[in-house]
Design an enzyme around this catalytic site. Sequence first.
Site, PDB file in Angstrom:
ATOM      1  N   GLU A 401       0.893  -1.001  -0.248  1.00 33.73           N
ATOM      2  CA  GLU A 401       0.174  -0.138  -0.039  1.00 33.73           C
ATOM      3  C   GLU A 401       1.209   1.295  -0.009  1.00 33.73           C
ATOM      4  OE1 GLU A 401      -2.144   2.382  -0.186  1.00 33.73           O
ATOM      5  OE2 GLU A 401      -3.139   0.760  -0.109  1.00 33.73           O
ATOM      6  N   GLU A 494     -15.377  -5.545  -1.005  1.00 35.02           N
ATOM      7  CA  GLU A 494     -14.917  -4.685  -0.204  1.00 35.02           C
ATOM      8  C   GLU A 494     -16.041  -3.894   0.326  1.00 35.02           C
ATOM      9  OE1 GLU A 494     -11.311  -2.845  -0.366  1.00 35.02           O
ATOM     10  OE2 GLU A 494     -11.732  -1.162  -1.175  1.00 35.02           O
TER      11      GLU A 494
END
Length: 694
Positions: A401, A494
């Site tokens: 990330e 998600e």
Amino acid sequence: MKGIFLTALFCLGAFAVQAQSLHYASSPDKRIRLTVQTDAAGELTYALTFQNQAVIAPSSLGFVFSRPAVTLNRFAVVSVDSAKADETWKPVWGEVAQIRNQYTELAVRVADKAGSNVQMVVRFRVFNDGLGFRYEFPEQPHLKHFVVADENTQFRLTADHTTFWIPGDYDTNEYLYNTTKFSEIDPLPAAAKEKDIALQSLIGPDAVQSPLLMKTTNGLYISIFEAALLNYPVMHLRLDKARLTFRSQLVPDAVGNKAYLQTPAKTPWRTVLVSNKATDLLASKLILNLNEPSRIADPSWIKPQKFVGMWWEMHVGKADWPLASGKHGANTTNVKRYIDFAAQYGFDGVLVEGWNVGWEDWFGNWKEDVFDFVTPYPDYDIDALTAYAKQKGVRLIMHHETSGAVTNYERRMDDAYRYMVSKNINTVKTGYVGRIIPRGEHHDGQWMNKHYERVAEKAAQYKLMVASHESSRPTGLHRTYPNWLASEAARGSEFNNAPTLGINPEHTTILPFTRLLGGPMDFTPGLFRLRLNQFDSTRRQRVQTTLAKQLALFVTIYSPLQMAADLPENYLKYMDAFQFIRDVPVDWDDTQYIAAEPGDYVAVARRGKGSDDWFLGAITDENARVLPIPLTFLNTGDTYKATIYRDADNAGWDTNPEAYKIDKQRVTRKSVLNLKLTKGGGCAIRFKKVKSEK
């Protein structure tokens, strides 16, 4: 490669064509016809028909440069070339074992009539399923370095079509789809309903995103999109309701420029797919065919994968990313549990998020040096885990990330990728949550698209595979970079945890007609516990799907990198249904779209790579329905055992979503299955050959 031929039909060389000129090209099957014209004033337009029905009315082409200050909207035709091509090529992985690339080409070279002496080529390719065209700027004395202020490509419609759209946004694709007439498109109120998107950069009240799907009153399906997005910003679309027109809207950089180019240069292909069958549009390989062949000479190390992940725990409140949270999920003991599960049930890998130092300060601060991508938290023994995974025949999947700090990631990529290789890790999931550093760049701009390409290239040098999240939507570049296995770039699973809207049942019936035309999606299907209050009783989110539909998504949403998203303990409660996830491949030799209607239903059958077994997925929207499925894709003379994972008679996404039935029966290609899908439901089937009469 077989049957390739390129034939020049005519070339007018340096002799200028008359001021008014008209040129035609037809698809190989003659159903689609392209008309290219310049009028007396020099306006350059194109138009498209399908079986004599107008698809795109005469639409203008042109550019505005800010440096040099040139407006290209009036042209003299310098030359016209025509060619044909017919070839067959084999993808490294994909939905089919081989792809035919057949088209007729028309290349129109034009010169600016306003005195700049700039020349460009507009190259059109007409396929049996649509049109691709791009702008090319050859080397020339009067144009070397130039800056694009605007690209003025028009798509003029012929009527007020039904349109499937999401709001125009420079930084996210994570919207639910809206279905309205063209005249009723209203992006800002639609975007205002979206409370769960981390970053919005809306273009305005007249902008939507591509790929954009339309359906006409006489049953044509039309898609506006692009292919081979390299060194250029994403093309969104501005609408002019009075003129029934879309115009290209390129993503700007921090100072408002769209692209920095140097001759020779070319844009991505602008595409118009058209068919009178929804299933044919889904089967189109036009986008892939407009991309360049693989740049990886030996792709033998690239392997499709099925994996589980230490990921959904954070979305349902069981664990968290930061160590300081007190419930850090990426700890050695917990990840060993996932490795054991993956090894026992035949998965290739285990994704681990939150493994590395920095998550306490990762989001919203617009900060450079949050992650270094090589320092694990002290409770995460990466050496012990990689050794344990290797012993079990499983690999860890790395998570990088960036928190939007892209310059930081670029400085550290070599170190990060060497670290992965040293740990026997060959796949990385990249993420770009938040605003992009350097400040003012957008996820969909030229600068970031160059970055995504650099990641694919750099990863290939280390023989690493990539799945990108929060990147721009794919445009077929997995042909050129087959190690770029998948992207998120849309509203994925998600969002089932999002408290406001979640994912409505029709969303997954629209994705194959829009986002998936450009390439595989890391959607992360396979949720089995469909009320999300397992670890937090205050959570009211309910996944708007049935368990059987979650199985079907493994077939209807294609990806060579498929994640079984739920927690191991939730799968252990439904082991007979979990068997389908274990069995379903991630690479295919053949794909047949059986039935489809955008926003309503999709049914697709696929044959596994090197296998006689077929798998079928069928999904529906919020409406229950019965889909008749003829099994003509099965081999003649063979008998198959069909294992059918279907919604129970009392199932429904909002009432009894986890109720399912498993039926078994013998079938042949003469059989027809009437699949009963409940609201928000689906059906998944494995066809295993048991007898051959040959």
